[in-house]
Design an enzyme around this catalytic site. Sequence first.
Site, PDB file in Angstrom:
ATOM      1  N   SER A 164    -127.321  59.832 -56.564  1.00 60.74           N
ATOM      2  CA  SER A 164    -128.759  60.034 -56.723  1.00 60.74           C
ATOM      3  C   SER A 164    -129.095  60.224 -58.210  1.00 60.74           C
ATOM      4  CB  SER A 164    -129.209  61.216 -55.861  1.00 60.74           C
ATOM      5  OG  SER A 164    -130.597  61.304 -55.805  1.00 60.74           O
ATOM      6  N   ASP A 247    -133.395  53.407 -48.234  1.00 54.81           N
ATOM      7  CA  ASP A 247    -133.580  54.537 -49.144  1.00 54.81           C
ATOM      8  C   ASP A 247    -135.002  54.521 -49.701  1.00 54.81           C
ATOM      9  OD1 ASP A 247    -133.413  56.523 -51.061  1.00 54.81           O
ATOM     10  OD2 ASP A 247    -131.498  55.854 -51.857  1.00 54.81           O
ATOM     11  N   HIS A 283    -131.367  57.671 -48.059  1.00 52.08           N
ATOM     12  CA  HIS A 283    -130.902  58.228 -49.324  1.00 52.08           C
ATOM     13  C   HIS A 283    -129.670  59.099 -49.150  1.00 52.08           C
ATOM     14  CE1 HIS A 283    -131.208  59.309 -53.517  1.00 52.08           C
ATOM     15  NE2 HIS A 283    -131.222  60.599 -53.221  1.00 52.08           N
TER      16      HIS A 283
END
Length: 294
Positions: A164, A247, A283
């Site tokens: 991330s 995502d 995600h």
Amino acid sequence: SNDREDILFTQQGWLTPPTIYRFTPHNRSLTNTGLIAQAKVSFSDYEVEERWVTTKDNVRIPLTLIHRKGLKRDGTMPTWLTAYGAYGVSIFPDFDTSRLLWLEQGGAIAIAHVRGGGELGPAWHDGGRAGNKKNSINDFIRCAEYLIENKYTSPSKLVISGESAGGIVIGMAMTLRPELFSAVAIDVGMLNTSRLDKIPIGSMNFEEIGSPFTPQGKRDLLNIDAYEHLHAGTRYPPVLLTVGLHDQRVSPWQTAKFTARLQEINQRWNIPVLVLADKNGGHNASTYAGADAK
């Protein structure tokens, strides 16, 4: 006694499984509730070192090392270095049995608590936020250098990973100092920060990373954009990128752009750049050892 006065808390460590304790204030008694079953694995052959790494601007960065006891520092130990360093998220000691997959093969795990996280308070977060984001990257590179200088490992044995917003740190470290690393893994990474406004929740990240709608913010974002720092003619290490195709936090095209350019560059040396895509994933498709920062 009145049970409502009792306090329940969990304690765990890098090598110590979580235990839920009950503390009774009136008699100061502490008991193991037994609510968590004992782990069936043992980390007794391993130990933790907590080091401080001094940067060029004289800031001390906490570095956690997990490895087999009786380590000989001869530069030959495969070492996996990771970091997050964003949103004031702290990487606290946690127990993860999956680490044994690496440790049992003779590897070490290193966790760089770089600026941008919250380990040392709000100022630590601010030290790696927005215009200061390059500190997070430089702290990480300095930790890598420390591991090499102190003969824990060598560039041919050092691998790095992050996810991330941690992808900013890992992607930039790889593009700035590719010679330091033998392999790189980035999960759902933010790799094209200058296009932050083009992802669905991009504006929610402006305060943390920078706004592309201000001159200074645009410069800040370009300075930490791993995609924009890829250069033809540079030999980069092998890279594995993982992504969830649904995502909504960091759009998959960021990984796709980065992959396409890096594959074109690395094909000159036949160095692999691989993508593992989860067609149903979002995600939070996967995590990396040492952090649970979503």
